[in-house]
Motif scaffolding. Structure first.
Motif, short mmCIF file in Angstrom:
data_model
loop_
_atom_site.label_atom_id
_atom_site.label_comp_id
_atom_site.label_asym_id
_atom_site.label_seq_id
_atom_site.Cartn_x
_atom_site.Cartn_y
_atom_site.Cartn_z
N ALA A 128 68.69 15.17 -43.39
CA ALA A 128 69.16 16.31 -42.51
C ALA A 128 69.52 15.49 -41.20
N ASP A 129 70.14 14.38 -41.30
CA ASP A 129 70.45 13.44 -40.05
C ASP A 129 70.14 12.08 -40.58
N CYS A 130 69.51 11.51 -41.53
CA CYS A 130 69.09 10.30 -41.57
C CYS A 130 70.30 9.77 -42.65
N VAL A 131 70.61 8.64 -42.70
CA VAL A 131 71.76 7.86 -43.21
C VAL A 131 71.46 7.58 -44.77
N PRO A 132 72.23 8.23 -45.62
CA PRO A 132 72.32 7.88 -46.92
C PRO A 132 73.27 6.71 -47.16
N TRP A 252 81.77 11.20 -40.82
CA TRP A 252 81.34 12.64 -40.83
C TRP A 252 79.71 12.33 -39.97
N CYS A 253 79.70 13.29 -38.87
CA CYS A 253 78.55 13.35 -38.19
C CYS A 253 77.76 14.80 -38.44
N THR A 254 76.51 14.43 -38.95
CA THR A 254 75.91 15.83 -39.14
C THR A 254 75.50 16.74 -38.00
N GLY A 255 75.28 15.99 -36.97
CA GLY A 255 75.22 16.81 -35.63
C GLY A 255 76.35 17.64 -35.03
N CYS A 256 77.45 16.92 -35.15
CA CYS A 256 78.75 17.59 -34.77
C CYS A 256 79.24 18.75 -35.48
N ARG A 257 79.01 18.56 -36.98
CA ARG A 257 79.45 19.44 -37.92
C ARG A 257 78.31 20.33 -38.73
N TYR A 262 73.49 20.15 -42.61
CA TYR A 262 72.10 20.62 -41.69
C TYR A 262 72.04 19.29 -40.75
N SER A 263 71.35 20.01 -39.74
CA SER A 263 71.14 18.70 -38.86
C SER A 263 69.59 19.20 -38.44
N HIS A 264 68.61 18.33 -38.61
CA HIS A 264 67.25 18.54 -38.28
C HIS A 264 67.13 18.56 -36.51
N GLY A 272 67.83 23.34 -43.64
CA GLY A 272 67.56 22.73 -45.04
C GLY A 272 68.01 21.19 -45.12
N ARG A 273 68.19 20.66 -46.55
CA ARG A 273 68.59 19.37 -46.65
C ARG A 273 69.72 19.03 -47.53
#
Length: 283
Positions: A128-132, A252-257, A262-264, A272-273
């Motif tokens: 939920a923000d970390c890098v895969p 893709w940025c989880t914080g912006c989108r 989801y963004s913790h 969620g995750r």
């Protein structure tokens, strides 16, 4: 178009696929889930993949089954680990297939990277923000996933994964292909002094010039900084021997989108995750 292509059907789960990888090997599946197309209720609306965030287990299991069905993979193949923000790598054998798919009781314990050369095993990790981080060895038909938050990044989990694949399967870094998936970007990820200190030491170890370091750690006048975890992990991969042209990097940025992910950080921790996945079918 991003290297992770967004696929959203009217009824199915939101998926972000790596078409270049699947074109390279039709037996391979790899990608990332979005936040829509599932059955979870607020604050996990709607495709929550995480059993550990307070959502109902049966709802999470249903969401995971929806993704498995969309990928045309049996749910029995879904295999995952307990992520602890470290750098330990675990080899997955046939015996571990299916670990953690329905309960945390039998999840693979205490590791943030999982590797396998066993066909019909679907490796899965949660974010939920970390890098895969994704790895594929087309020569030895081995695959890996790594979960890289700032702690795992500083501990160079990408390098540890590459070393583990070499030891277990004979993988050579120059033959690996890698991908860095949707995660929080430098635009949204502000960190404080203790994190800045550890990241600065890492950038020095990597031999980054001042100019390149500035693109990964943007210092502010208030003693804080914005952190580019995606690019730092790319540099770790390159330092470990993966060719730059073999690394796919998402924008893709989880914080912006937050309409897509989801963004913790941006949602105050109550969310969620998403899941990353990679698997190879039997020939």
């Amino acid at each position: 178009m991003d290297v992770f292509e967004h696929i959203q059907s009217a009824k199915g789960p939101s998926l972000f696929l790596l078409p270049e990888w699947q074109n390279r090997c039709h037996l391979l599946t790899a990608g990332f889930t979005g936040r829509s197309g599932g059955v979870s209720e607020s604050p996990y609306t709607s495709l929550n993949m995480g059993l550990h965030v307070g959502d109902m287990d049966e709802t999470v299991i249903k969401n995971r089954q929806l993704v498995s069905d969309a990928l045309d993979w049996p749910f029995e193949a879904w295999t995952c680990a307990e992520q602890v923000h470290g750098n330990r790598v675990q080899r997955v054998t046939e015996e571990e297939r299916g670990s953690g798919r329905e309960t945390l009781a039998n999840v693979i314990k205490g590791c943030d990277a999982i590797i396998t050369n066993v066909p019909n095993v679907l490796l899965v990790s949660y974010y939920a923000d970390c890098v895969p981080l994704y790895f594929y060895d087309p020569v030895h038909h081995a695959i890996a996933l790594a979960h890289a938050g700032w702690k795992g990044t500083v501990q160079q989990i990408a390098q540890e994964t590459i070393l583990a694949m070499a030891e277990a399967y004979g993988s050579r870094p120059q033959e690996l292909v890698a991908a860095i998936g949707p995660s929080i970007g430098i635009c949204c990820y502000e960190v404080d002094g203790p994190v800045i200190g550890q990241v600065t030491l890492l950038l020095e170890k990597l031999g980054c010039s001042d100019d390149s370091a500035d693109t990964m750690l943007e210092l502010s006048d208030n003693g804080r900084a914005n952190l580019n975890l995606k690019e730092i992990n790319r540099q770790i991969m390159i330092k470990a021997g993966i060719l730059p042209i073999h690394i796919e990097l998402t924008q893709w940025c989880t914080g912006c989108r937050r309409d897509l992910f989801y963004s913790h950080r941006m949602e105050g921790g109550s969310t969620g995750r998403m899941a990353s996945w990679i698997g190879i079918r039997e020939r």
